[in-house]
Design a protein around this motif. Structure first.
Motif, PDB file in Angstrom:
ATOM      1  N   ILE A   1      41.962  43.553 -23.926  1.00 21.73           N
ATOM      2  CA  ILE A   1      42.739  43.004 -22.877  1.00 21.73           C
ATOM      3  C   ILE A   1      43.670  42.266 -23.441  1.00 21.73           C
ATOM      4  O   ILE A   1      45.076  42.492 -22.861  1.00 21.73           O
TER       5      ILE A   1
ATOM      6  N   GLY B   1      46.463  44.427 -24.743  1.00 25.45           N
ATOM      7  CA  GLY B   1      47.350  45.288 -23.677  1.00 25.45           C
ATOM      8  C   GLY B   1      48.197  44.523 -22.709  1.00 25.45           C
ATOM      9  O   GLY B   1      48.726  45.035 -22.076  1.00 25.45           O
TER      10      GLY B   1
ATOM     11  N   SER C   1      44.303  51.393 -21.513  1.00 22.49           N
ATOM     12  CA  SER C   1      44.355  51.383 -20.033  1.00 22.49           C
ATOM     13  C   SER C   1      44.837  50.261 -19.588  1.00 22.49           C
ATOM     14  O   SER C   1      45.575  50.100 -18.614  1.00 22.49           O
ATOM     15  N   MET C   2      44.694  49.206 -20.354  1.00 24.99           N
ATOM     16  CA  MET C   2      45.403  47.771 -19.796  1.00 24.99           C
ATOM     17  C   MET C   2      46.764  48.029 -19.915  1.00 24.99           C
ATOM     18  O   MET C   2      47.591  47.604 -18.808  1.00 24.99           O
TER      19      MET C   2
ATOM     20  N   GLU D   1      48.553  50.702 -19.523  1.00 26.50           N
ATOM     21  CA  GLU D   1      48.703  51.620 -18.240  1.00 26.50           C
ATOM     22  C   GLU D   1      48.893  50.580 -17.029  1.00 26.50           C
ATOM     23  O   GLU D   1      49.770  50.848 -16.328  1.00 26.50           O
ATOM     24  N   VAL D   2      47.766  49.972 -16.768  1.00 25.94           N
ATOM     25  CA  VAL D   2      47.737  49.111 -15.598  1.00 25.94           C
ATOM     26  C   VAL D   2      49.046  48.082 -15.515  1.00 25.94           C
ATOM     27  O   VAL D   2      49.689  47.870 -14.435  1.00 25.94           O
TER      28      VAL D   2
ATOM     29  N   ALA E   1      45.064  43.092 -12.829  1.00 26.40           N
ATOM     30  CA  ALA E   1      44.885  43.761 -13.840  1.00 26.40           C
ATOM     31  C   ALA E   1      43.632  44.141 -14.270  1.00 26.40           C
ATOM     32  O   ALA E   1      43.211  45.560 -14.589  1.00 26.40           O
TER      33      ALA E   1
ATOM     34  N   ASN F   1      41.110  46.983 -12.452  1.00 29.82           N
ATOM     35  CA  ASN F   1      41.777  48.394 -12.622  1.00 29.82           C
ATOM     36  C   ASN F   1      41.774  48.775 -14.131  1.00 29.82           C
ATOM     37  O   ASN F   1      41.640  49.853 -14.206  1.00 29.82           O
ATOM     38  N   ALA F   2      41.788  47.985 -14.972  1.00 36.14           N
ATOM     39  CA  ALA F   2      41.809  48.454 -16.319  1.00 36.14           C
ATOM     40  C   ALA F   2      40.610  48.932 -16.797  1.00 36.14           C
ATOM     41  O   ALA F   2      40.451  49.445 -17.907  1.00 36.14           O
TER      42      ALA F   2
END
Lengths: 313, 297
Positions: free
Chosen positions: A118, A121, A203-204, A206-207, A231, A234-235
């Motif tokens: 996290i 990202g 993933s982070m 992208e979110v 964030a 959703n991540a």
């Protein structure tokens, strides 16, 4: 919910049947193997034939397969020729040891890689992100046995602060079980973390590019709150599946780590069984391994549903 | 970055034969734009050179025992990286070992890519029951802990380069099939696919000449990553004693034979560990670089 479990239970049963059938066929298609193994290389052919007949191994393989399934359903897993005890006596003990090792590792992997993923990202391309990405790539690139050798050469050979084996027995040098576990756990955590961190980071990233994040930032919400409230959740959707699939990798990695550190676990038992051609143990072990993997996949799907209401049907 | 955007950013070209070599060279030259790709490519190239030139460069025959060297097996003028527990020159064994890894890994991954691409195209293009069967069988293969599958199969059928290749190809194919299936599902709705259908092209032509070339970006990145994993697997198999049969040098096997003597002779296992790690790092950095480059345009 009921449909979900029905579908997954069906898949699990089909998988278990397929695996048991394939492994059984592979090992027992030629009937001489079991008796030959039992009697050793110096037994005459007549002795082998006699035992084969007495054990009923000369009957058609399909008949024997169904008999085997029948016994399995009654909880009889067979007799281990390598360890000279019933399979169920050894397999669950070893599985427990591996679960212990895996649980400690997992308990460290999840929070650590969430934190790193996290943080990396959150600000794509920053120095922190770059450093974490390089660390994750390196960690995932070094094979477990090499990682084991590297760490052992530092902490065992050079600094002499940790033991090089983790037999879980109080050993002569007086290392506690806690000290024995440090290196195996470190190897598993480092190797698996590299992969999970990259996943969570991706993933982070992208979110963070989504419009709702921009909206939240633009309306003046503090960065901390944007991350925590919008964030994070959703991540975490994709990585949850990945983390659960990671248990599959964990089992694989554990085989190697157990071998490096002589840990009395399931993986090393399977390796010994495979090298010794201990058929009953191989068959039971394969089923147990697949069961664990499929079960964790189902748990992953459940977590996925819990986090993402959109796919709750 | 989602798969969709990756695909969108790939040039929708049909690979045109004239100038294909020139465009390939241009692609390779573009590796210079990304430092992970440069370092990764450099590491991989280094080991490829070692492997190719092993017969010329290796200072000693890989299996020659020099028991006298055991008096001082550490790195020396005669044995640059020292010798192993049987007095065999480690540097020479590394070079020859690179040959096995760099032969087995690409062939195995290529096998997986061919099988996986074919199955993925079929599943994504025809959908329906074809997809159902391919995906379910793939799920079953993937639900099996790979390492345990290797142990069972290799213990049963013995270990040889061919068996390792087959096992890796079969167990990795479902992953590639899954990727290709996803891409195919998206690409099959494109106009150029529709146009090819209108022209009356066969399904096979559409799959292999319209869809597959446009899926190559993610596939090339995956190929590099998969080479890294496969190098790890080959090392692990060697380490577990179910890799290539001795005495031919195999990096994992070199570690297995000597890690028990680490308290006395740590270099014997440390050096092959460093070798295998550097090659995997090379492949992974190359994959990162390729992905960066493909996202840039």
């Amino acid at each position: 919910m009921l449909r979900f479990f029905g579908k997954h239970a069906l898949f699990m049963v089909i998988t278990l049947i397929a695996v048991s059938f394939i492994v059984f066929m592979m090992n027992e298609f030629s009937p001489g193997d079991v008796a030959r193994k039992e009697l050793g290389a110096y037994a005459t052919q007549e002795q082998v034939d006699l035992l084969t007949e007495r054990l009923g191994l000369n009957r058609p393989v399909v008949v024997r397969y169904f008999e085997y399934i029948g016994k399995l359903l009654q909880g009889d897993l067979g007799y281990s020729q390598r360890f000279k005890v019933p399979v169920s006596d050894i397999i669950f003990n070893r599985l427990g040891n591996t679960a212990f090792l895996a649980a400690i590792s997992f308990a460290l992997i999840v929070p650590l890689s969430m934190l790193l993923g996290i943080v990396a990202g959150m600000r794509e391309g920053s120095l922190v992100d770059r450093s974490i990405t390089i660390f994750a790539t390196m960690a995932a690139s070094v094979p477990e046995f090499a990682m084991g050798v590297f760490l052992a050469s530092i902490f065992v050979v050079w600094l002499k602060v940790l033991p090089g084996t983790a037999t879980l027995l109080p050993d002569a040098a007086g290392w506690s079980i806690g000290a024995q576990l440090v290196l195996p756990v470190a190897v598993i955590v480092l190797y698996d973390m590299g992969y999970v961190v990259s996943m969570i980071r991706a993933s982070m990233v992208e979110v963070m590019q989504r419009p709702y994040i921009r909206t939240a930032v633009l309306k003046g919400m503090s960065f901390r709150r944007v991350i925590l409230r919008h964030a994070l959740r959703n991540a975490m959707i994709n990585p949850v599946t990945v983390i659960m699939l990671q248990i599959n990798y964990l089992i694989a990695g554990v085989v190697v780590v157990e071998t490096v550190f002589a840990y009395p676990g399931f993986g090393r038992m399977m390796l010994e069984a495979a090298l010794f051609k201990d058929i009953a143990l191989i068959e039971a072990g394969a089923l147990v391994a697949v069961f664990v993997c499929v079960a964790t996949q189902i748990l992953g799907d459940l977590g996925y549903m819990a986090l993402d209401p959109r796919i709750r049907a | 970055m989602t798969l969709q955007t990756t695909i969108d950013r790939l040039p929708p070209t049909r690979s045109a034969p004239p100038g294909a070599l020139a465009s390939a060279l241009k692609q390779v030259a573009r590796l210079g734009e990304s430092w992970p790709a440069m370092i990764g490519g450099g590491l991989v190239l280094f080991w490829v050179a070692m492997a190719v030139l092993a017969p010329v460069l290796a200072p000693h025959p890989p299996n020659a025992n020099n028991m006298a060297a055991l008096a001082y097996p550490f790195p020396s003028a005669k044995h640059w990286l020292g010798t192993d527990h049987l007095g065999r020159d480690i540097l020479s064994r590394l070079m020859w070992g690179a040959r096995t890894v760099l032969l087995v890994a690409p062939v195995a991954v290529l096998g997986a890519a061919v099988i996986g691409s074919f199955l993925g195209l079929m599943a994504g293009y025809y959908r329906g029951w074809v997809d159902g069967v391919i995906s379910r069988v793939g799920d079953i293969i993937l639900s099996f802990p790979v390492i345990i599958l290797y142990m069972i199969i290799l213990a049963k059928f013995g270990s040889s380069a061919l068996n390792i290749i087959v096992v890796i190809a079969v167990t990795k194919a479902p992953i590639i099939a899954r990727i290709v299936r996803g891409i195919t599902l998206e690409l099959r709705e494109r106009d150029y696919v529709m146009a090819a259908k209108m022209r009356g092209e066969s399904s096979l032509y559409i799959m292999f000449f319209e869809i597959l070339p446009n899926a190559r970006g993610p596939l090339i990145v995956d190929f590099c990553l998969r080479l890294g994993y496969t190098t790890i697997i080959i090392g692990v198999l060697g380490f577990l004693g179910i890799g290539l049969p001795p005495p031919d040098p195999d990096w994992g096997g070199m570690v297995k034979d000597t890690y028990g003597m680490m308290l006395v002779w740590p270099h014997m296992s440390l050096i092959p560990c460093a070798a295998v790690s550097s090659l995997v790092i090379g492949f992974n950095l190359l994959a990162i670089g390729l992905r960066e480059i493909s996202l840039r345009d």
